[in-house]
Design a protein around this motif. Structure first.
Motif, PDB file in Angstrom:
ATOM      1  N   ILE A  35       0.835  -1.212   0.000  1.00  0.00           N
ATOM      2  CA  ILE A  35       0.000   0.000   0.000  1.00  0.00           C
ATOM      3  C   ILE A  35       0.862   1.252   0.000  1.00  0.00           C
ATOM      4  CG2 ILE A  35      -1.675   1.311   1.379  1.00  0.00           C
ATOM      5  CD1 ILE A  35      -2.789  -1.394   2.315  1.00  0.00           C
ATOM      6  N   ASP A  36       1.911   1.285   0.804  1.00  0.00           N
ATOM      7  CA  ASP A  36       2.779   2.461   0.898  1.00  0.00           C
ATOM      8  C   ASP A  36       4.229   1.986   0.914  1.00  0.00           C
ATOM      9  OD1 ASP A  36       4.019   4.846   1.353  1.00  0.00           O
ATOM     10  OD2 ASP A  36       2.736   5.478   3.015  1.00  0.00           O
ATOM     11  N   PRO A  37       4.814   1.783  -0.258  1.00  0.00           N
ATOM     12  CA  PRO A  37       6.179   1.243  -0.326  1.00  0.00           C
ATOM     13  C   PRO A  37       7.208   2.098   0.386  1.00  0.00           C
ATOM     14  CG  PRO A  37       5.093   1.147  -2.461  1.00  0.00           C
ATOM     15  CD  PRO A  37       4.229   1.962  -1.588  1.00  0.00           C
ATOM     16  N   SER A  38       7.116   3.423   0.259  1.00  0.00           N
ATOM     17  CA  SER A  38       8.113   4.297   0.872  1.00  0.00           C
ATOM     18  C   SER A  38       8.087   4.167   2.389  1.00  0.00           C
ATOM     19  CB  SER A  38       7.866   5.752   0.472  1.00  0.00           C
ATOM     20  OG  SER A  38       6.565   6.179   0.885  1.00  0.00           O
ATOM     21  N   LYS A  39       6.884   4.058   2.962  1.00  0.00           N
ATOM     22  CA  LYS A  39       6.768   3.915   4.410  1.00  0.00           C
ATOM     23  C   LYS A  39       7.350   2.586   4.868  1.00  0.00           C
ATOM     24  CE  LYS A  39       3.361   4.162   8.117  1.00  0.00           C
ATOM     25  NZ  LYS A  39       1.928   4.364   8.448  1.00  0.00           N
TER      26      LYS A  39
END
Length: 693
Positions: free
Chosen positions: A683-687
């Protein structure tokens, strides 16, 4: 002796002079019958005529006496009063009263000079009257052909006498009608114009009288003026320019209620507009009739005919100027008491324009009432009701407003969100905002701060605006501030300190009581870009039938909706749909992500999470449970190695574990927490990468 016969006797059979023996049943003594013809006695006739003459004569005399008394009494009073006043005049009693008596020689000299002067004036006046009578006599002789020495010479003085008698009679009637007039007074106190007593505005028939009326009213309230000049007469009343002396516009506004009474106009009809460049200069507007009485009913906009970049007319000012502004970048706070047309006037008018835009969508929420339900089919979401749902939607809007910064950059929109039918501006109309919980108010403040640049705007409405009810910083963060009929204590928080003294007086507007007594419903004061004058405005008023038809037409024509990019960036694709918002599991979110971007791995991880949900276990073996579930979902070539690689690709650092399963002590498998970390990475790769680091 009887003078008449009983009704049953036959006179033809009666012998004159015969003794009659009445029957025993008759209570009549024996006697001689004498027949006498029936007639009215002469004395009676004479008496009747005399009485008639006396009655008529008495009535005539009474009427004559009454008429003489009706004319004679005021004539006598008038002559007597004029004689007494004349005596006082020639003896200069009024001057003696001013001087306080004649205690000094100079006082006596002044009185003597006044007496001589007044006698001289009376002599000239008598000579003038005589000259007029002589001129009239000459005119009758020369022009009417009368003889100089006949009775023509009596006509002018007779007319003069009649005029004088009529004047004395009228003056006598005036004094009789005003018993408070003292013997030495010429007219009553209430009829004395000393140049200071205020008088009603309705008495004025021209601009000069209006100027005098305003000057006197202000002076009565100890407000000095240097200049009072009428600007013009409008359809609703008078507009007056005033230069103050040793006073301020705030003092005039503080006396506005009293000025209404002095002008004898409706409550709240004295309006004051100060000059921001000249503190001692104001414009007064004195309303005698409704400035908006001739305001026509507005026309509905065609479906998708507007843009948020268009200037749209929403109403009219009392000076005839249109109320127009652009929706782009607009947020608004609307304060109005019950009956002020807050919902059915202001919010309905705004919703009508927004739902006619091809590049804007709207949602409406109301925590305690029914809100704008008539617009439901044209809204981007079903009506939002209750504290919980309103708070949830404000969270979604906050997330969208924040996520749109990323979308705006990706689409190279520039500094501001660029509205199009595919990427519409979002407007949330929140009625009865004060009833929202504190969390919702904090979310609203966040949206106001970040939503202007990303095209997410709020329109608030509430019945009051105290700091506790409205929340901190909201009034100062909106683009436009509107106050319909409101409380006086609300003015400072909405318009700022000193606004009431500057002429913003929504507390003097009266809300409607019912459909017949609408009073000032729909009228308001406004602050915002381009609107800095304290004059009254009025919203367009659409009726419910107009709105119902417009909503049907707009729903049939099709309305824009939330753009997918913003929903995806805010992680709301799986939550918000055209039926509203719903709670979704992590697996559902992954499925929505897979559907949007075609990611098989997102769907595979969603399958794993559903297995944990189905079994209720926090650990599942790889070969016995997880791989068969993936094979059934379409991942036929998935094995333990590929599964481990897939999970570690999205959640670096996670590892498989060994636990007891089905009586076996050490079975290799995966904990639910590891799979959830992989889901978060999808869902949120950077996080996910940041957490791994």
């Amino acid at each position: 002796m009887s003078t008449t016969l009983p009704t049953h006797w036959d006179p033809a059979k009666v012998i004159p002079g015969q003794l009659v023996e009445p029957e025993l049943t008759d209570d009549i003594a024996p006697g001689i019958v004498e027949v006498v013809p029936a007639r009215t006695p002469a004395l009676y006739r004479a008496g009747s005529a005399a009485m008639t003459v006396a009655a008529v004569t008495g009535k005539a005399v009474g009427l004559t006496a009454r008429g003489i008394w009706a004319v004679g009494k005021p004539f006598g009073v008038g002559v007597g009063s004029i004689a007494y006043l004349g005596y006082r005049y020639v003896r200069a009693h009024d001057l003696q009263e001013v001087l306080g008596g004649m205690s000094k020689g100079t006082d006596w000299n002044k009185v003597q000079q006044a007496r001589h002067s007044r006698w001289r004036f009376l002599g000239w006046a008598a000579g003038g009257v005589a000259a007029l009578n002589l001129t009239g006599w000459w005119a009758l002789v020369a022009g009417a052909g009368m003889t100089a020495l006949d009775w023509s010479w009596t006509i002018p003085p007779t007319l003069t006498t009649l005029v004088a008698a009529a004047a004395a009679t009228l003056y006598g009637r005036y004094r009789l009608a005003s018993p408070s007039i003292g013997p030495g007074q010429v007219i009553a106190d209430e009829d004395t114009d000393d140049g200071e007593e205020p008088f009603p505005l309705a008495h004025c028939v021209n601009g000069e009288q209006v100027e005098e009326c305003v000057a006197r009213a202000l002076a009565f309230k100890n407000i000095g003026t240097r200049r009072v000049q009428v600007i013009g007469h409008r359809g609703w009343g008078w507009e007056v320019d005033v230069d103050l002396r040793n006073s301020t516009a705030a003092k005039v506004n503080a006396a506005a209620d009293d000025l209404d009474g002095l002008f004898n106009i409706a409550a709240g009809a004295t309006l004051i507009e100060p000059d921001l460049q000249q503190s001692a200069h104001i414009v007064m507007r004195l309303i005698q009739s409704d400035p908006f009485a001739d305001m026509p009913r507005p026309q509905i906009h065609a479906p998708n005919s507007l843009s948020v970049k268009d200037a749209v007319v929403y109403g009219r000012g009392m000076d005839g100027s249109p109320l127009e502004f652009r929706l782009r970048g607009m947020s608004m706070l609307v304060i109005g008491a019950s009956g002020s047309a807050k919902t059915k006037g202001a919010l309905r008018c705004l919703a009508e324009a927004i739902t006619a835009c091809r590049d804007a969508i709207a949602i409406e929420m109301d925590p305690v009432k029914d809100g704008l339900t008539e617009f439901a089919e044209a809204m981007a979401a079903p009506p939002i009701r209750g504290h919980k749902d309103c708070t949830t939607w404000l969270k979604h809007l906050r997330d969208i407003a924040s996520a749109r910064n990323q979308v705006k950059t990706q689409k190279d929109m520039g500094d501001l969100w660029e509205p199009t039918p595919e990427t519409p501006t979002i407007y949330a109309i929140v009625d009865e905002f004060i009833y929202l919980p504190a969390e919702a108010k904090e979310l609203a403040i966040e949206i106001l701060r970040i939503g202007r640049e990303t095209g997410v705007h709020l329109i608030f409405a509430a019945q009051e605006s105290t700091a506790e009810a409205l929340g901190d910083a909201i009034a100062g963060a909106v683009t436009y501030r509107v106050m319909l009929a409101s409380r006086s204590e609300d003015i400072r928080l909405v318009f700022g300190t000193g606004a009431a003294g500057m002429g913003y007086r929504p507390d003097r507007l009266r809300p409607a009581v019912d459909d017949e007594r609408v009073y000032d419903a729909g009228k308001f004061y406004l602050m915002g870009p381009g609107y800095s004058r304290p004059i009254q405005w009025r919203w367009n008023r659409f009726d419910r039938d107009q709105i119902r038809q417009a909503v049907k037409d707009r729903a049939a024509a099709g309305r824009p909706w939330f753009d997918q990019d913003s929903l995806a960036a805010a992680d709301l694709l799986h939550i918000i749909n055209r039926k509203g918002a719903r709670s979704a599991s992590l697996a559902d979110r992954l499925s929505a992500l897979a559907s949007q971007f075609g990611s098989e791995q997102a769907e595979f991880v969603a399958t794993l999470l559903r297995e944990y949900d189905a079994t209720g276990r926090s650990f599942l073996p790889t070969s016995e449970v997880l791989l068969p579930a993936l094979h059934k979902a379409g991942a036929e070539d998935m094995d333990a190695t590929k599964l481990s690689a897939m999970l570690r690709a999205h959640a670096p650092g996670v590892t498989a574990g060994r636990e007891e399963w089905d009586g076996k002590p050490q079975v290799r498998g995966w904990a639910r927490s590891a799979v959830e970390r992989a889901a978060a990475g999808l869902i949120d790769p950077s996080k996910a990468r940041l957490q791994a680091a």
